[in-house]
Write a protein that holds these residues in place. Structure first.
Motif, PDB file in Angstrom:
ATOM      1  N   VAL A   1       3.083  -1.645  -5.755  1.00 38.04           N
ATOM      2  CA  VAL A   1       4.020  -0.966  -5.884  1.00 38.04           C
ATOM      3  C   VAL A   1       5.194  -1.228  -6.700  1.00 38.04           C
ATOM      4  CG1 VAL A   1       5.291   1.046  -4.785  1.00 38.04           C
ATOM      5  CG2 VAL A   1       3.468   0.511  -3.847  1.00 38.04           C
TER       6      VAL A   1
ATOM      7  N   SER B   1       6.547   3.647  -9.065  1.00 40.13           N
ATOM      8  CA  SER B   1       5.099   3.681  -9.621  1.00 40.13           C
ATOM      9  C   SER B   1       3.949   2.888  -8.873  1.00 40.13           C
ATOM     10  CB  SER B   1       5.207   3.462 -11.050  1.00 40.13           C
ATOM     11  OG  SER B   1       5.564   2.156 -11.191  1.00 40.13           O
ATOM     12  N   VAL B   2       2.885   3.554  -8.710  1.00 44.96           N
ATOM     13  CA  VAL B   2       1.830   2.894  -8.034  1.00 44.96           C
ATOM     14  C   VAL B   2       0.996   1.955  -9.042  1.00 44.96           C
ATOM     15  CG1 VAL B   2      -0.075   3.103  -6.417  1.00 44.96           C
ATOM     16  CG2 VAL B   2       1.892   4.450  -6.320  1.00 44.96           C
TER      17      VAL B   2
ATOM     18  N   ASP C   1       0.926  -1.209  -0.053  1.00 46.13           N
ATOM     19  CA  ASP C   1      -0.076  -0.138   0.015  1.00 46.13           C
ATOM     20  C   ASP C   1       1.036   1.350  -0.110  1.00 46.13           C
ATOM     21  OD1 ASP C   1      -1.652   2.234   0.600  1.00 46.13           O
ATOM     22  OD2 ASP C   1      -2.919   0.878   1.998  1.00 46.13           O
ATOM     23  N   ALA C   2       1.067   1.808  -1.038  1.00 50.50           N
ATOM     24  CA  ALA C   2       2.132   3.105  -1.425  1.00 50.50           C
ATOM     25  C   ALA C   2       1.811   4.065  -0.325  1.00 50.50           C
ATOM     26  CB  ALA C   2       1.746   3.826  -2.883  1.00 50.50           C
TER      27      ALA C   2
END
Ligand code: UD1
Length: 426
Positions: free
Chosen positions: A288, A282-283, A263-264
């Motif tokens: 991620v 990058s998400v 979970d970014a």
């Protein structure tokens, strides 16, 4: 005793599934003491600390039933039922193995009006007292004394709601008091509460068990106590520290890894540091992605702080990264007074690091070289694994039991992305 052998220098490439968070699972398991009904936790990681907590809970009368794979992320599902508390004593032999055992104090006291819990004592990263937990419980009406190395806490009837102000942010302190307040008489306000995602995960589970809590994710939690709580099913959130450690693994090996389920938002401060260091972050829908495949990395100054600041549990790992990056980085530790135990070991691998009080100046070197190393705590051990992945030659990480406390299937997850890593049984 087992060791981990790493032959370094291979870029990691692939997907690493992130397990449920150890530091969320431990308080969530302790929450099962608050109700006579069944609390089921899904996405539970398979770790030594989880087994230690399970053994502790069994001694208090919790019956546990492991249901194999749970719904989310492939973790396990554990049903815990406590029709009656059979013992209110948490013995030294279990508590000394894991400081988080102190998390049974709040629930036992709230449900039974009595708890006797061994004091955890010092640990490798500092003194780590529990005085703030005890002061706050005393404010809620508990009579607390220390004898024979044990905290003895009692209350006539129920704990009473109170306005608690923590002078310092404490994660397990906030969790202990949240659980105690959920069964207390009246309203409890917790000010300067920890905002770590694991605290919010616990609050969400308590709400699913019937608790009334407001202010999730903020510095003020307001809890209106209930006479009883009921059963619930709750999925443990993904482990942001495990995810962060593998994000560093991708960067330090100049590889590219998708951290599946990560979970970014919960690891924003770390991802910001990695981006500033030159990694591409990058998400994606499944997690991620962190890549440093074609980036020259540089050192970034970092200071540990309570969430949402940079986590102390990632300090050792980024230090390994900066040891191989261009330029210098100042890494400042503000949470624990003695959390640089990995520095002498990293230096044995060729790192250029100097400590000045609470700060370490890390000057990047072109290449680390493999060596036999050992660490005194979980995250320090991980920093040595990361250094080993980047180093030239062979690294043997000893005292693997630290890693087994917090990283599920470490060698398998790294090997699946191309690392040359194996466990050597000893
Ligand atoms: C939790 C995490 C740990 C993480 C730490 C800080 C779990 C199981 N462990 O530990 O991985 O490194 O948060 O993010 O979730 N303090 C006192 N008196 C107290 C309590 C704390 O002085 O009663 C001090 C500690 O010594 C430390 C600081 O407060 O300097 C923060 O500690 P705390 O947040 O309580 O850490 P833990 O909850 O033990």
């Amino acid at each position: 005793m087992d060791s981990i052998r790493i032959r370094g220098g291979r870029p990691l490439n692939g997907v690493i599934p992130i397990s449920g968070a150890k530091n969320a699972a431990l308080p969530l398991m302790a929450a099962s003491l608050l109700t006579a009904e069944t609390l089921t936790l899904e996405n539970l990681p398979h770790l030594v600390d989880i087994t230690t907590m399970a053994n502790l809970l069994t001694a208090h009368g919790v019956s546990l039933h492991m249901n194999g794979a749970g719904r989310r992320c492939g973790g396990r599902s554990l049903a815990m039922t406590t029709p009656a508390i059979t013992s209110t004593t948490a013995h030294y032999d279990l508590v000394r193995k894991m400081r988080a055992s102190i998390l049974v104090l709040g629930p036992l006291l709230a449900r039974e009006g009595r708890a006797r819990v061994s004091l955890p004592g010092g640990c490798a990263i500092g003194a780590r007292p529990v005085d703030l937990h005890l002061k706050a419980l005393a404010q809620m009406g508990a009579a607390i004394s220390i004898d024979g190395g044990y905290v003895d806490a009692r209350v006539d009837g129920r704990l009473k709601g109170a306005h608690l102000v923590f002078p310092q942010v404490t994660v397990t302190g906030t969790e202990n008091l949240l659980m105690a307040a959920a069964l207390a008489d009246g309203e409890t306000i917790i000010d300067n509460a920890a905002r770590e995602p694991e605290v919010t995960d616990l609050a969400q589970c308590l709400i699913a068990m019937g608790a009334e809590i407001e202010g999730l994710g903020t510095q003020r939690l307001v809890v209106r106590g209930r006479e009883s709580l009921h059963g619930a099913t709750h999925a443990v959130l993904p482990d942001r520290i495990e995810a962060g450690s593998y994000a560093v693994a991708a960067a330090i090996t100049r590889g590219e890894v998708l951290l599946q389920y990560a979970d970014a938002a919960q690891m924003a401060s770390l991802l910001k540091v990695l981006s500033a260091a030159g990694a591409a972050v990058s998400v994606e829908e499944g997690g991620v992605r962190v890549s440093a495949a074609d980036a020259p990395l540089k050192g970034v100054d970092v200071m540990t702080e309570p969430h949402p600041g940079f986590p102390t549990d990632m300090q050792a790992q980024v230090m390994a990264l900066f040891a191989t990056a261009e330029g210098a980085a100042m890494v400042t530790e503000t949470i624990f007074e003695n959390r640089f135990m990995h520095v002498p070991e990293l230096k044995r691998m060729g790192a250029d690091i100097n400590i000045h009080n609470g700060s370490a100046i890390v000057r990047g070197v072109r290449r680390l070289s493999g060596a036999p190393v050992m660490a005194t705590d979980l995250r320090a051990s991980m920093s040595l694994v990361l250094a080993g992945l980047a180093a030239e030659g062979e690294t043997m990480v000893n005292r693997v039991y630290h890693l087994d406390r917090g990283y599920e299937r470490l060698e398998q997850k790294l090997a699946a992305c191309g690392a040359d890593i194996e466990r050597v049984r000893g």
